[in-house]
Write a protein that holds these residues in place. Structure first.
Motif, PDB file in Angstrom:
ATOM      1  N   UNK A 537       0.833  -1.207   0.000  1.00  0.00           N
ATOM      2  CA  UNK A 537       0.000   0.000   0.000  1.00  0.00           C
ATOM      3  C   UNK A 537       0.859   1.243   0.000  1.00  0.00           C
ATOM      4  N   UNK A 538       0.265   2.325  -0.392  1.00  0.00           N
ATOM      5  CA  UNK A 538       0.935   3.610  -0.359  1.00  0.00           C
ATOM      6  C   UNK A 538       1.203   3.954   1.107  1.00  0.00           C
ATOM      7  N   UNK A 539       2.354   4.545   1.342  1.00  0.00           N
ATOM      8  CA  UNK A 539       2.704   4.889   2.725  1.00  0.00           C
ATOM      9  C   UNK A 539       1.675   5.852   3.317  1.00  0.00           C
ATOM     10  N   UNK A 540       1.350   5.618   4.589  1.00  0.00           N
ATOM     11  CA  UNK A 540       0.376   6.492   5.247  1.00  0.00           C
ATOM     12  C   UNK A 540       0.905   7.919   5.353  1.00  0.00           C
ATOM     13  N   UNK A 541      -0.016   8.838   5.193  1.00  0.00           N
ATOM     14  CA  UNK A 541       0.316  10.253   5.345  1.00  0.00           C
ATOM     15  C   UNK A 541      -0.874  10.907   6.051  1.00  0.00           C
ATOM     16  N   UNK A 599      -6.347  12.027  10.351  1.00  0.00           N
ATOM     17  CA  UNK A 599      -6.325  10.584  10.145  1.00  0.00           C
ATOM     18  C   UNK A 599      -5.262  10.205   9.117  1.00  0.00           C
ATOM     19  N   UNK A 600      -4.755   8.997   9.249  1.00  0.00           N
ATOM     20  CA  UNK A 600      -3.727   8.562   8.304  1.00  0.00           C
ATOM     21  C   UNK A 600      -4.375   7.925   7.076  1.00  0.00           C
ATOM     22  N   UNK A 601      -3.866   8.293   5.914  1.00  0.00           N
ATOM     23  CA  UNK A 601      -4.437   7.763   4.673  1.00  0.00           C
ATOM     24  C   UNK A 601      -3.351   7.165   3.785  1.00  0.00           C
ATOM     25  N   UNK A 602      -3.732   6.137   3.033  1.00  0.00           N
ATOM     26  CA  UNK A 602      -2.807   5.556   2.049  1.00  0.00           C
ATOM     27  C   UNK A 602      -3.460   5.666   0.674  1.00  0.00           C
ATOM     28  N   UNK A 603      -3.985   6.854   0.375  1.00  0.00           N
ATOM     29  CA  UNK A 603      -4.868   7.013  -0.767  1.00  0.00           C
ATOM     30  C   UNK A 603      -4.165   7.584  -1.993  1.00  0.00           C
ATOM     31  N   UNK A 604      -4.309   6.920  -3.124  1.00  0.00           N
ATOM     32  CA  UNK A 604      -3.751   7.440  -4.376  1.00  0.00           C
ATOM     33  C   UNK A 604      -4.504   8.717  -4.779  1.00  0.00           C
ATOM     34  N   UNK A 605      -5.788   8.770  -4.455  1.00  0.00           N
ATOM     35  CA  UNK A 605      -6.574   9.969  -4.755  1.00  0.00           C
ATOM     36  C   UNK A 605      -5.950  11.211  -4.135  1.00  0.00           C
ATOM     37  N   UNK A 606      -5.509  11.055  -2.884  1.00  0.00           N
ATOM     38  CA  UNK A 606      -4.913  12.208  -2.197  1.00  0.00           C
ATOM     39  C   UNK A 606      -3.542  12.548  -2.780  1.00  0.00           C
TER      40      UNK A 606
END
Ligand SMILES: [Zn+2]
Ligand SMILES: [Zn+2]
Length: 758
Positions: A537-541, A599-606
């Protein structure tokens, strides 16, 4: 030559599409006797005649079925002769009819259009002309069987002429339930914004008002459109202001293909889709010298066109060439479909209302598609397609309802191997949409007579659809299953492709609730319909401010720069950093450091949002996906290089570090590389990342099939690049075919998982 008798069974979409009358006419043509009936599997014929005639009959039926039919299989076996005297259409048993399907709504056919414009025809200029091959279906039907008394046409008693047509198996209007004429059927009315009648010819007056730059709410098949002159920039501006929709692209309707082709490029597949009986909105590439105002679809290289699909539209376009035809709703609410309701809700937007007295029972927004590599990609599957079922590779005697997710929401209900995916409901976060959701569910359950045994919801506890589904299950005392969002995405792609096996699933979108209670969206799974394993997964940010950051891509831009360069990023010599409000940033930085509402997200959208903002393309959005869409629109396809992500292995899971990509982008900005190239390099980087991770997973798990799903795959550049590069590495790639890759497909995925596991 001897006569013979055969039983012919036909499977596929053969019910509710005028199949039996077609069979009847063909049987007459070839002098065949016997009967035809609908049954639970499709259509069955018991037919007798000369064998060469039966062969010709079958050939012609296969070659030339009714426009909306789709014959999947035609089998035939010999029976002992019976010497039938006539050919009959056998009426179905009531119980059987509940199993039959009602077809979606169908655009006006060629024959009806001809009659509509022929001044010798008795339906000349009659705005509700239809026949067995065209007209309203799903949206006017209250319950099955599909019979006039069960439709909103019940109140109109057929005149003698109409009835004669209706009862004559050789007539094109045989059992055409909405059959009507000017003497006996529905009529038009033009109202002002207060709901008062305007005398005179409604069509002429409407055209005149539109030409004057007015906004008219026009009642269509599945609801109201808001229409205005598409060549009048001021009218469009007014519509946008009143609708509070500053940027989101508006759909267009043009008189015919030749008008469309003046503004956009058209492939054969695109032409076919536009002119198909389903008549969706097709997104088409703008011509360089397109003269239509930019404010129809700001910062977008595509225009969404459809062709007139009701007789009313055809009549309107006798005097017009191209109109904006956007859904008749207030922002984020469902489309209005009742006359009174429309006037009440849209009175501050529309100057006039073109209404009629044929009620719409269930709403259906226009479907939206685009063509990629000659294939249809759904962005929204609704009018013209819903409630046509999807056939699942599994069957399950238990009936299952999936309540979907949140954005672009739909629900789905299954029966055996069929999944009925609902019409488009929209974003289930306001009272009106939730009401429409509830009404739709009730309608489907009653309509298809499918009381569900099992309920499936998204894992997200705060989604309204989840809450609703939980309540539903409790009230009806049915078991409830929770399904992780991205697993449902991959399951929807599996069922869309008829697969029931383990695949590498790439599920990329904006937001989905993860099993670790964080927000996911850049996921690589090994998944089948039973279970999934998160492999990368994409690293959390952090997402500083939560939903605020979703609407404000510049927050993501700053957050990514902060995480990449530390506080030093404030010294970077780029426009983005220079115009950043330092005071505000300090507050955001604090939120991030102290982990407050971040909140932490692993989103490609972001990640798309961040890059879009860093490049100066979009800092704030007014509709979902805007920053990403505008970034895609900027990309220069001639660029061949891509950025490199860094893959970090953490035990059994890989974490994708995007810092190197952010660094390269900043370097390119400093070197004054055009942002069209930077955008393309970003897209290629993502496509390469998909290949790189898939190769690792193939090696580890021995799986060679890759499913691409999630809203990010509405991006055609990414989908094309990823598909091409995966195929070059000998992967088998599965994209969506009949379901949208966005959350509109989630409910079908949920149902598929329950079908497998329950
Ligand atoms: Zn017709
Ligand atoms: Zn009539």
């Amino acid at each position: 030559m001897a006569k013979e008798r055969r039983k012919i069974e036909i499977r596929g979409i053969v019910q509710g599409v005028g199949f039996r009358p077609t069979v009847y006419r063909l049987a007459k043509k070839y002098n065949l006797k016997g009967s035809v009936l609908n049954d639970s599997k499709g259509v069955t014929l018991d037919i007798e005649g000369y064998s060469k005639d039966i062969d010709s009959f079958s050939e012609e039926l296969k070659r030339n079925p009714p426009p909306l039919a789709d014959i999947e299989e035609l089998s035939s076996k010999k029976l002992p002769p019976k010497n039938f005297r006539e050919f009959k259409i056998i009426e179905s048993e009531k119980g059987e009819e509940k199993r039959t399907l009602v077809s979606p709504d169908i655009a006006t056919c060629r024959d009806c259009k001809k009659e509509l414009l022929n001044n010798k025809d008795r339906r000349y200029l009659y705005p509700f002309i239809n026949c067995t091959n065209c007209g309203p279906r799903f949206t006017i039907t209250k319950e099955l069987p599909y019979d006039r008394k069960n439709t909103t046409m019940k109140r109109f008693e057929m005149c003698e002429k109409c009835r004669t047509e209706y009862e004559d198996p050789e007539n094109r209007r045989f059992h055409a339930q909405p059959n009507a004429c000017d003497d006996c059927g529905p009529h038009l009315k033009l109202l002002d914004c207060k709901g008062k009648d305007i005398k005179g010819s409604s069509i002429d007056k409407t055209s005149k008002f539109l030409k004057e730059g007015k906004i008219v709410a026009v009642k269509g098949l599945g609801g109201f459109h808001l229409a205005c002159d598409a060549e009048n920039e001021t009218a469009i501006k007014t519509l946008r202001e009143r609708k509070k929709r500053p940027f989101k692209p508006l759909a267009l309707m043009a008189k015919d293909i030749s008008v469309v082709s003046r503004f956009v490029h058209l492939s054969n597949e695109e032409k076919e889709l536009l002119e198909s009986p389903r008549a969706p909105v097709v997104l088409l590439k703008k011509r360089e010298k397109c003269v239509l105002p930019e404010n129809i679809a700001p910062n977008n290289n595509f225009l969404g066109f459809m062709l007139p699909y009701t007789p009313l539209h055809i009549l309107l376009f006798q005097n017009l060439e191209v109109l904006v035809m956007t859904s008749g709703n207030k922002r984020d609410e469902p489309i209005a479909f009742g006359n009174k309701e429309a006037v009440k809700k849209l009175k501050d937007i529309a100057d006039y209302f073109l209404v009629h007295d044929r009620d719409i029972w269930i709403q259906a927004d226009d479907s939206v598609v685009r063509v990629i590599d000659g294939e249809t990609l759904f962005l929204r599957r609704s009018r013209g397609y819903s409630p046509g079922p999807l056939r699942s590779p599994l069957g399950n005697k238990k009936k299952i309802i999936g309540f979907g997710a949140h954005k672009h929401n739909t629900f789905s209900i299954s029966r055996d191997d069929e999944i009925f995916v609902s019409h488009y409901i929209g974003e289930t976060d306001n009272l009106e949409t939730i009401k429409a959701f509830e009404r739709g569910i009730k309608h489907f359950i009653n309509f298809f007579d499918i009381p569900p045994d099992i309920a499936v919801v998204d894992l997200h506890p705060e989604y309204e659809a989840t809450k609703f589904g939980k309540k539903w299950a409790e009230k009806n005392k049915k078991p409830l299953i929770e399904v992780q969002h991205h697993h449902a995405h991959i399951a929807s792609c599996l069922v869309d492709n008829g697969l029931d096996e383990k695949v590498i699933g790439v599920a990329w979108d904006g937001t989905g609730y993860g099993a670790d209670e964080k927000i996911w969206g850049g996921e690589f799974l090994i998944a089948d319909l039973k279970k999934y394993e998160r492999k990368a997964h994409l690293e959390y940010i952090p997402l500083p401010g939560g939903d605020v950051a979703v609407k404000e891509p510049r927050r993501m831009g700053a957050t990514y720069l902060y995480k990449t360069f530390g506080e030093d990023f404030l010294n970077l010599d780029t426009d983005f950093v220079k115009k950043l409000d330092r005071g505000k940033w300090k507050l955001i930085e604090n939120m991030i450091d102290k982990k407050v509402n971040s909140p932490e997200v692993s989103s490609i959208g972001r990640l798309f949002d961040a890059v879009s903002s860093i490049l100066g393309i979009r800092d704030f959005i007014t509709y979902q996906g805007q920053a990403a869409i505008e970034l895609e629109m900027t990309a220069d396809k001639k660029e061949k290089e891509g950025y490199n992500f860094n893959l970090k292995s953490k035990k059994t899971i890989y974490v994708i570090d995007s810092k190197p990509v952010i660094k390269s982008i900043i370097n390119d900005i400093k070197k004054r590389v055009p942002r069209s190239n930077i955008s393309m390099k970003f897209h290629i980087g993502l496509a390469d990342l998909i290949v790189e991770v898939s190769k690792i997973l193939r090696k580890e798990a021995g799986i060679n099939k890759v499913c691409l799903s999630g809203g990010v795959f509405q991006n055609i550049i990414l989908r094309e690049e990823a598909t091409k590069r995966l195929k070059n590495e000998e992967f088998k790639v599965y994209n969506h075919k009949k379901l949208p890759p966005n959350d509109g497909g989630i409910s079908a995925g949920q149902v598929a998982i329950a079908m497998k596991t329950q």
